[in-house]
Structure formats: structure tokens, C-alpha cells
Design a protein around this motif. Structure first.
Motif, PDB file in Angstrom:
ATOM      1  N   PRO A  23     -10.544  -4.866  -7.618  1.00  0.00           N
ATOM      2  CA  PRO A  23     -10.450  -3.716  -8.516  1.00  0.00           C
ATOM      3  C   PRO A  23     -11.153  -2.491  -7.925  1.00  0.00           C
ATOM      4  O   PRO A  23     -12.245  -2.610  -7.376  1.00  0.00           O
ATOM      5  CB  PRO A  23     -11.168  -4.189  -9.781  1.00  0.00           C
ATOM      6  CG  PRO A  23     -11.982  -5.352  -9.377  1.00  0.00           C
ATOM      7  CD  PRO A  23     -11.520  -5.865  -8.054  1.00  0.00           C
ATOM      8  N   VAL A  24     -10.492  -1.347  -8.013  1.00  0.00           N
ATOM      9  CA  VAL A  24     -11.064  -0.105  -7.489  1.00  0.00           C
ATOM     10  C   VAL A  24     -10.868   0.997  -8.529  1.00  0.00           C
ATOM     11  O   VAL A  24      -9.772   1.139  -9.077  1.00  0.00           O
ATOM     12  CB  VAL A  24     -10.365   0.320  -6.162  1.00  0.00           C
ATOM     13  CG1 VAL A  24     -10.947   1.616  -5.628  1.00  0.00           C
ATOM     14  CG2 VAL A  24     -10.451  -0.775  -5.116  1.00  0.00           C
ATOM     15  N   PHE A  25     -11.939   1.743  -8.814  1.00  0.00           N
ATOM     16  CA  PHE A  25     -11.834   2.860  -9.755  1.00  0.00           C
ATOM     17  C   PHE A  25     -11.983   4.167  -8.997  1.00  0.00           C
ATOM     18  O   PHE A  25     -12.898   4.306  -8.189  1.00  0.00           O
ATOM     19  CB  PHE A  25     -12.903   2.742 -10.839  1.00  0.00           C
ATOM     20  CG  PHE A  25     -12.699   1.545 -11.719  1.00  0.00           C
ATOM     21  CD1 PHE A  25     -11.906   1.644 -12.857  1.00  0.00           C
ATOM     22  CD2 PHE A  25     -13.251   0.314 -11.397  1.00  0.00           C
ATOM     23  CE1 PHE A  25     -11.683   0.540 -13.670  1.00  0.00           C
ATOM     24  CE2 PHE A  25     -13.030  -0.794 -12.201  1.00  0.00           C
ATOM     25  CZ  PHE A  25     -12.239  -0.673 -13.336  1.00  0.00           C
ATOM     26  N   ASP A  31      -9.762  10.621  -3.405  1.00  0.00           N
ATOM     27  CA  ASP A  31      -8.957   9.822  -2.477  1.00  0.00           C
ATOM     28  C   ASP A  31      -9.347   8.353  -2.522  1.00  0.00           C
ATOM     29  O   ASP A  31     -10.424   8.002  -2.991  1.00  0.00           O
ATOM     30  CB  ASP A  31      -9.181  10.330  -1.041  1.00  0.00           C
ATOM     31  CG  ASP A  31      -9.000  11.828  -0.908  1.00  0.00           C
ATOM     32  OD1 ASP A  31      -8.280  12.402  -1.755  1.00  0.00           O
ATOM     33  OD2 ASP A  31      -9.587  12.405   0.020  1.00  0.00           O
ATOM     34  N   VAL A  32      -8.466   7.516  -2.017  1.00  0.00           N
ATOM     35  CA  VAL A  32      -8.815   6.101  -1.877  1.00  0.00           C
ATOM     36  C   VAL A  32      -8.415   5.634  -0.478  1.00  0.00           C
ATOM     37  O   VAL A  32      -7.409   6.068   0.076  1.00  0.00           O
ATOM     38  CB  VAL A  32      -8.149   5.234  -2.980  1.00  0.00           C
ATOM     39  CG1 VAL A  32      -6.638   5.193  -2.847  1.00  0.00           C
ATOM     40  CG2 VAL A  32      -8.728   3.827  -2.990  1.00  0.00           C
ATOM     41  N   MET A  33      -9.261   4.770   0.090  1.00  0.00           N
ATOM     42  CA  MET A  33      -8.965   4.194   1.401  1.00  0.00           C
ATOM     43  C   MET A  33      -8.377   2.815   1.180  1.00  0.00           C
ATOM     44  O   MET A  33      -8.977   1.975   0.516  1.00  0.00           O
ATOM     45  CB  MET A  33     -10.268   4.024   2.194  1.00  0.00           C
ATOM     46  CG  MET A  33     -10.787   5.291   2.818  1.00  0.00           C
ATOM     47  SD  MET A  33      -9.843   5.747   4.259  1.00  0.00           S
ATOM     48  CE  MET A  33     -10.197   4.356   5.314  1.00  0.00           C
ATOM     49  N   LEU A  34      -7.212   2.604   1.713  1.00  0.00           N
ATOM     50  CA  LEU A  34      -6.595   1.281   1.611  1.00  0.00           C
ATOM     51  C   LEU A  34      -6.793   0.591   2.962  1.00  0.00           C
ATOM     52  O   LEU A  34      -6.304   1.073   3.983  1.00  0.00           O
ATOM     53  CB  LEU A  34      -5.115   1.426   1.275  1.00  0.00           C
ATOM     54  CG  LEU A  34      -4.836   2.178  -0.031  1.00  0.00           C
ATOM     55  CD1 LEU A  34      -3.352   2.485  -0.174  1.00  0.00           C
ATOM     56  CD2 LEU A  34      -5.322   1.382  -1.234  1.00  0.00           C
ATOM     57  N   ASN A  35      -7.533  -0.487   2.947  1.00  0.00           N
ATOM     58  CA  ASN A  35      -7.941  -1.128   4.206  1.00  0.00           C
ATOM     59  C   ASN A  35      -7.216  -2.439   4.459  1.00  0.00           C
ATOM     60  O   ASN A  35      -7.082  -3.248   3.557  1.00  0.00           O
ATOM     61  CB  ASN A  35      -9.446  -1.442   4.164  1.00  0.00           C
ATOM     62  CG  ASN A  35     -10.267  -0.205   3.909  1.00  0.00           C
ATOM     63  OD1 ASN A  35      -9.950   0.873   4.397  1.00  0.00           O
ATOM     64  ND2 ASN A  35     -11.316  -0.360   3.120  1.00  0.00           N
ATOM     65  N   LEU A  36      -6.803  -2.602   5.689  1.00  0.00           N
ATOM     66  CA  LEU A  36      -6.302  -3.908   6.105  1.00  0.00           C
ATOM     67  C   LEU A  36      -7.359  -4.502   7.015  1.00  0.00           C
ATOM     68  O   LEU A  36      -7.815  -3.855   7.957  1.00  0.00           O
ATOM     69  CB  LEU A  36      -5.011  -3.760   6.898  1.00  0.00           C
ATOM     70  CG  LEU A  36      -3.700  -3.862   6.147  1.00  0.00           C
ATOM     71  CD1 LEU A  36      -2.565  -3.911   7.142  1.00  0.00           C
ATOM     72  CD2 LEU A  36      -3.645  -5.081   5.258  1.00  0.00           C
ATOM     73  N   GLU A 118      -5.068  -6.452  -1.322  1.00  0.00           N
ATOM     74  CA  GLU A 118      -4.481  -6.114  -2.603  1.00  0.00           C
ATOM     75  C   GLU A 118      -5.529  -5.396  -3.447  1.00  0.00           C
ATOM     76  O   GLU A 118      -6.586  -5.955  -3.733  1.00  0.00           O
ATOM     77  CB  GLU A 118      -4.015  -7.398  -3.293  1.00  0.00           C
ATOM     78  CG  GLU A 118      -2.858  -7.176  -4.208  1.00  0.00           C
ATOM     79  CD  GLU A 118      -2.150  -8.495  -4.572  1.00  0.00           C
ATOM     80  OE1 GLU A 118      -1.142  -8.417  -5.258  1.00  0.00           O
ATOM     81  OE2 GLU A 118      -2.613  -9.570  -4.175  1.00  0.00           O
ATOM     82  N   TYR A 119      -5.235  -4.152  -3.796  1.00  0.00           N
ATOM     83  CA  TYR A 119      -6.187  -3.360  -4.579  1.00  0.00           C
ATOM     84  C   TYR A 119      -5.568  -2.981  -5.918  1.00  0.00           C
ATOM     85  O   TYR A 119      -4.473  -2.434  -5.949  1.00  0.00           O
ATOM     86  CB  TYR A 119      -6.550  -2.071  -3.849  1.00  0.00           C
ATOM     87  CG  TYR A 119      -7.271  -2.278  -2.549  1.00  0.00           C
ATOM     88  CD1 TYR A 119      -8.600  -2.678  -2.525  1.00  0.00           C
ATOM     89  CD2 TYR A 119      -6.621  -2.062  -1.333  1.00  0.00           C
ATOM     90  CE1 TYR A 119      -9.271  -2.863  -1.339  1.00  0.00           C
ATOM     91  CE2 TYR A 119      -7.288  -2.233  -0.130  1.00  0.00           C
ATOM     92  CZ  TYR A 119      -8.609  -2.636  -0.138  1.00  0.00           C
ATOM     93  OH  TYR A 119      -9.268  -2.812   1.042  1.00  0.00           O
ATOM     94  N   SER A 120      -6.290  -3.270  -6.986  1.00  0.00           N
ATOM     95  CA  SER A 120      -5.849  -2.820  -8.293  1.00  0.00           C
ATOM     96  C   SER A 120      -6.585  -1.514  -8.589  1.00  0.00           C
ATOM     97  O   SER A 120      -7.766  -1.519  -8.909  1.00  0.00           O
ATOM     98  CB  SER A 120      -6.180  -3.885  -9.333  1.00  0.00           C
ATOM     99  OG  SER A 120      -5.915  -3.380 -10.605  1.00  0.00           O
TER     100      SER A 120
HETATM  101  C1  NAG Z   1     -12.142   0.773   2.816  1.00  0.00           C
HETATM  102  O1  NAG Z   1     -13.150   0.829   3.793  1.00  0.00           O
HETATM  103  C2  NAG Z   1     -13.969   1.984   3.709  1.00  0.00           C
HETATM  104  C3  NAG Z   1     -14.911   1.992   4.901  1.00  0.00           C
HETATM  105  O2  NAG Z   1     -15.389   0.711   5.173  1.00  0.00           O
HETATM  106  C4  NAG Z   1     -14.713   1.956   2.378  1.00  0.00           C
HETATM  107  O3  NAG Z   1     -15.539   3.122   2.252  1.00  0.00           O
HETATM  108  C5  NAG Z   1     -13.695   1.937   1.231  1.00  0.00           C
HETATM  109  O4  NAG Z   1     -14.373   1.836  -0.003  1.00  0.00           O
HETATM  110  C6  NAG Z   1     -12.734   0.758   1.398  1.00  0.00           C
HETATM  111  N1  NAG Z   1     -11.686   0.883   0.402  1.00  0.00           N
HETATM  112  C7  NAG Z   1     -11.594   0.086  -0.669  1.00  0.00           C
HETATM  113  C8  NAG Z   1     -10.451   0.374  -1.604  1.00  0.00           C
HETATM  114  O5  NAG Z   1     -12.344  -0.845  -0.891  1.00  0.00           O
END
Ligand code: NAG
Ligand code: NAG
Ligand code: NAG
Length: 262
Positions: A23-25, A31-36, A118-120
Motif C-alpha cells: 500500500p502506498v499513499f 509523484d510516485v516511484m514504481l520500483n522493480l 504490485e503497489y496499491s
Molecule cells: C521506490 O524506491 C525509492 C528509492 O528507493 C523509494 O523512495 C520509493 O518510496 C519506492 N517506491 C515505492 C512505491 O515504494
């Protein structure tokens, strides 16, 4: 047709089981970072980031890479996606309510598809300001009661505080309420101040009132934090000092008088 249904089911089952939803708020406009993760072994795969809209339940593709090609951003997301140094991680910019939903990073290698991330995501507005008002004060020589109301645009919450000369307490303890917009509204005591806190996962606002401003019997001096003994001790020391001083003055006076008489 049935073979497609079965294939589809297989893909779905595999995709669902392979990772936990995080879960991400995100505050609206941010912005949001989508990480693989494990991005290193993705060189020989195809990677897709897709989005499952929370309200319409439609799935759309944000961006895709096919075997070492340049990423292809879907028209809907042109200008809203940035690529980071780390390959296959993307930054989605300026999120709005309609961007709430599940973002899935999928990797296609050979015949199977794996969901790697997978991010909600829930996009929230920052909370509105709060106002703490004192509705009534009733006080006697040694106690004081305060009724306060903490309000926001769409909800309010009341609470009663009782003070004696040393301490204050909140009737029934901390009060809280979930507002219609899903934020939380809380009233509680911090030291000698009444705090009203309106918060959600991305922001908070507060309003604070000092009890002393309404209850004069409650002086909020060091006696409060140190307990009764310090106050008592001070009174005792002061009294003894006064008695000694008065005795000395009287003695000197008597002594001088006696000397004169001689
Ligand atoms: C993705 O990685 C960055 C850097 O590590 C972090 O700041 C960010 O919160 C991460 N994104 C999510 C959705 O967890
Ligand atoms: C304050 O409230 C308490 C408990 O309800 C009551 O016993 C007390 O008399 C009240 N004090 C005043 C000054 O109204
Ligand atoms: C208000 O509540 C939020 C969320 O629980 C918390 O992070 C914040 O520190 C609180 N603010 C104050 C002034 O207590």
C-alpha cells in the motif's frame, strides 16, 4: 475461445500469487516511484507496467519494453512518466484521484509472466484546517471544567477537560472520529494543552489551546510536572524561613531594649 480463457486464467493466477501488494499513499499533485526489484536479470525479458483503475476496474498499460528496446509510453501517460537511472523503474508524476488503483510491474520471460511488483496506490487530498473552540468554562476555587469542540468543514467532536490545581484530565480519555472523507479527527491532552489533530496518511493540521488561558486555578507551574511534594516543600521552607526571620527581628529588638534599660 476456451483455450484463451484457460491461458488467461493461468496468467492471472500466476500473476496474483507471486508478490504481495504494497500500500502506498500519495498526496494529490505529487509523484510516485514504481520500483522493480531484481532489475538486473530483466535484460532478456519484456517488462510492462500496468494500472488497474480502482473505480472503473479497467486495466491500462503505462509503459512497456520489449527485449532491450526503448520504452514505449502509452499515449495517456505521455509526459507524465520519467525514467530513472535504474532501468524499468518509473516515476509517475502529478497524481490525481483518478490515478488511485493498483500498479503492477510484470515481467515476461519465455512462456511465463511474473508479477514482480504490485503497489496499491491511494491518492489523497491534504486535510483541511481545524478549529478548536472553547464552548464553556465552569470553575470553582479548586477545580475547573472546560468543554471544547474541534471542528473541520465536515465534522466535529466535543470533549470535556477537568482540572484541579495540579493536573488536568480528559473525560473518557482521547476522543476520535473518522470524518466523511476518511481522515481522522482527534482531541487529546499534551502536557497542559488541548490538541486537536486532523490527519490522513499524507498530511495533518492542528489547533492547540492552553488550559491556563481559561483556568486560572490551574497555573501549570513546575508543580504539575514534579508532583505535589515540590509544592509542599516550597511552602514549608518558605514558612520556616519567615518564622526564623520574624524571631530574629523580635530577639534583636528585645535584646536592644534590655541593653538600653541596663
Ligand atoms: C521506490 O524506491 C525509492 C528509492 O528507493 C523509494 O523512495 C520509493 O518510496 C519506492 N517506491 C515505492 C512505491 O515504494
Ligand atoms: C467539574 O466536573 C466534575 C466532574 O463532573 C465535578 O465534580 C465538579 O464539581 C465540576 N467543577 C466545576 C467547577 O464545575
Ligand atoms: C497529528 O497526527 C499525525 C498522525 O497521527 C501525527 O503524525 C502528528 O505528529 C500529529 N501532530 C501533533 C501536533 O500531535
Amino acid at each position: 475461445m476456451s483455450i484463451f480463457v484457460i491461458l488467461g486464467l493461468l496468467v492471472c493466477v500466476k500473476a496474483q500469487g507471486s508478490s504481495a501488494v504494497t500500500p502506498v499513499f500519495v498526496q494529490k499533485g505529487e509523484d510516485v516511484m514504481l520500483n522493480l526489484t531484481e532489475a538486473d536479470d530483466l535484460e532478456n525479458s519484456a517488462v510492462i507496467w500496468n494500472f488497474n483503475n480502482k473505480s472503473s476496474n479497467e486495466v491500462s498499460i503505462l509503459v512497456r519494453w520489449f527485449l532491450r528496446t526503448e520504452p514505449k509510453v502509452s499515449p495517456d501517460y505521455t509526459g507524465r512518466i520519467e525514467f530513472t537511472v535504474k532501468k524499468y523503474c518509473v516515476k509517475l508524476k502529478n497524481l490525481q484521484e483518478t490515478d488511485s488503483g493498483v500498479y503492477t510491474g510484470q515481467v515476461f520471460g519465455g512462456v511465463d509472466v511474473q508479477t514482480r511488483a504490485e503497489y496499491s496506490v491511494t491518492v489523497q487530498d491534504p486535510v483541511s484546517p481545524v478549529k478548536l473552540t472553547v464552548d464553556s468554562v465552569s470553575s470553582s476555587s479548586d477545580s475547573c471544567n472546560l468543554t471544547v469542540t474541534c471542528s473541520t468543514q465536515d465534522s466535529h467532536i466535543s470533549s470535556i477537560f477537568t482540572c484541579d490545581t495540579k493536573t488536568c484530565s480528559q473525560e473518557g480519555g482521547e476522543r476520535s472520529e473518522v470524518t466523511t472523507s476518511g481522515a481522522s479527527l482527534r482531541v487529546y491532552l499534551v502536557h497542559d494543552s488541548i490538541t486537536c489533530n486532523h490527519s490522513n496518511q499524507v498530511s495533518w493540521t492542528k489547533d492547540v489551546t492552553k488550559i491556563q488561558d481559561f483556568c486560572s486555578q490551574h497555573d501549570g507551574s513546575e508543580c504539575v510536572s514534579a508532583g505535589i511534594s515540590v509544592c509542599r516543600l516550597k511552602t514549608v521552607v518558605f514558612s520556616i524561613g519567615l518564622i526564623i526571620m520574624v524571631s530574629v527581628v523580635i530577639s534583636v529588638h528585645v535584646y536592644v531594649k534590655l541593653k538600653k534599660q541596663k
